[in-house]
Design an enzyme around this catalytic site. Structure first.
Site: not given
Ligand code: NAD
Ligand code: WQD
Length: 340
Positions: A12, A33, A58, A82-84, A124, A149, A153, A231
């Site tokens: 995104i 990365l 970071d 972030g991790l998703k 989210s 997760y 958020k 969705r």
């Protein structure tokens, strides 16, 4: 003045860089990365026709953040880093809280120290948990997200709300994304999931390209028109433009502002398969299997608040989402991997 884009090399984030450049916002990208590649930024450079300022690092690195805020005149932060992965968050909750929650805290502290109080945060629709109403408005109670997760958020949303209570200088946009799909129309940037994709459209395109044998449709017995889950899929370019609109809004508004970024239109899994086959001309073998743990039947937005306040509305329909996702996948069967 520049916008600091954390996680800007990701899916995104990279699309948002293109829209920021089109809107003549200047930016600097900070990314470690861990789930992306420099190739995405090189391709953004090719699309926008100018170099991208990139800092590899970071969001936990307070000294680096201090240096970035000192080196560049930053007006606002768009915080994607972030991790998703939902499944990964269930298996490794501490890693998710450490990265998504604590990492955000370090970033917000560095912002405070630097006197930067404008932030757009990637939240989210998962914060609504099992939604109390359909379509989902922003004032729908944020239930109990059903995985770490989602909780990470919601925790960051809560931290930002507390910051705004403590200091009226904060200008905060909480953007609750529905299901981002698609890719830039050039087919040069897109989503490059590691391993087997968890999300529906990347899975469909990988079956179509021959990387995976068949799609499992999770659940055929939901109370929907064809029994499969519904969705609100939104084109990533529309989503990216929502960030530009939010940044503009924050120029004139303090406090916390929450917006759903969705289309308001729901499609089932079978709708998606049919639409993909019609657009691409490639058939997608599938099998209906049992429900996936934690899935809900129906989730789509009421996007009226974003329309009324931001003047933003999704423009690109399902056919375009699928055509762009397919162009990206068929031109880059291994995502950015070949060039990593
Ligand atoms: P992505 O993984 O492609 O991008 C995230 C980027 O953040 C990656 O480039 C990664 O390397 C970087 N990153 C992660 N941790 C970092 C850290 N500690 N320091 C610096 N960089 C770090 O994911 P995406 O799909 O582009 O998602 C962007 C944001 O939007 C995430 O916060 C995600 O949770 C949120 N979001 C995504 C979706 C979705 O379905 N894609 C839906 C709702 C919300
Ligand atoms: C969509 C539909 C599945 C894969 C997830 C996260 C959410 C957000 C977006 C970040 C559902 C069905 C899927 C497959 C299937 N991410 N499906 N076979 O679950 O709405 O949301 O991504 O914030 O937090 O939970 O998206 O793309 O995984 O699933 O039948 O192989 O497709 O059951 O009905 P979801 P999804």
């Amino acid at each position: 003045m520049k916008i600091l884009v954390t996680g800007g090399a990701g899916y995104i984030g990279s699309h948002t860089l293109v829209e920021l450049a089109a809107a003549e916002f200047d930016f600097v990208v900070l990314d470690n990365l861990c789930n992306s590649s420099l190739v995405s930024l090189q391709r953004v450079e090719a699309i926008i026709g100018k170099p991208v300022t990139f800092v590899e690092g970071d969001i936990h690195d307070a000294a680096l953040l201090k240096q970035v805020f000192a080196d560049y005149s930053i007006a606002a932060v768009v915080h994607f880093a972030g991790l998703k992965s939902v499944g990964e968050s269930v298996a490794q909750p501490l890693r998710y809280y450490e990265n998504n929650v604590y990492g955000s805290q370090v970033l917000f502290k560095a912002m405070t120290d630097a006197g930067v109080f404008n932030v757009v945060f990637s939240s989210s629709a998962t914060v609504y948990g099992e939604p109390a109403e359909i379509p989902i408005s922003e004032n729908c109670p944020v239930g109990r997200p059903i995985n770490p997760y989602g909780r990470s958020k919601l925790m960051v949303e809560d931290i930002l709300c507390d910051l705004a209570i403590a200091d009226p200088r904060w200008r905060i946009a909480l953007l609750r994304y529905f299901n981002p799909v698609g890719a830039h129309e050039s087919g040069t940037i897109g989503e490059g999931p590691n391993g087997i994709p968890n999300n529906l459209l990347p899975f469909i395109t990988q079956v179509a390209v021959g990387k995976l044998p068949q799609l499992s449709v999770f659940g055929g017995d939901y109370p929907t028109h064809d029994g499969t889950g519904i969705r609100d899929y939104i084109h990533v370019v529309d989503l990216a433009q929502g960030h530009v609109a939010a940044l503009r809004y924050l120029q004139d508004h303090t406090g916390v502002h929450t917006w759903n970024l969705g289309t308001g239109q729901g499609y089932s899994v079978l709708d998606m398969i049919k639409a993909f086959e019609a657009t691409s001309g490639v058939s997608v073998p599938y099998k209906v299997v049992g429900r996936r743990d934690g899935d809900i039947a129906v989730c789509y937005s009421n996007p009226a608040k974003a329309m009324a306040e931001l003047g933003w509305q999704a423009q690109l329909g399902l056919e375009r989402m699928i055509a762009d996702a397919w162009r990206w996948q068929s031109h880059n069967p291994s995502g950015y991997k070949d060039e990593r």
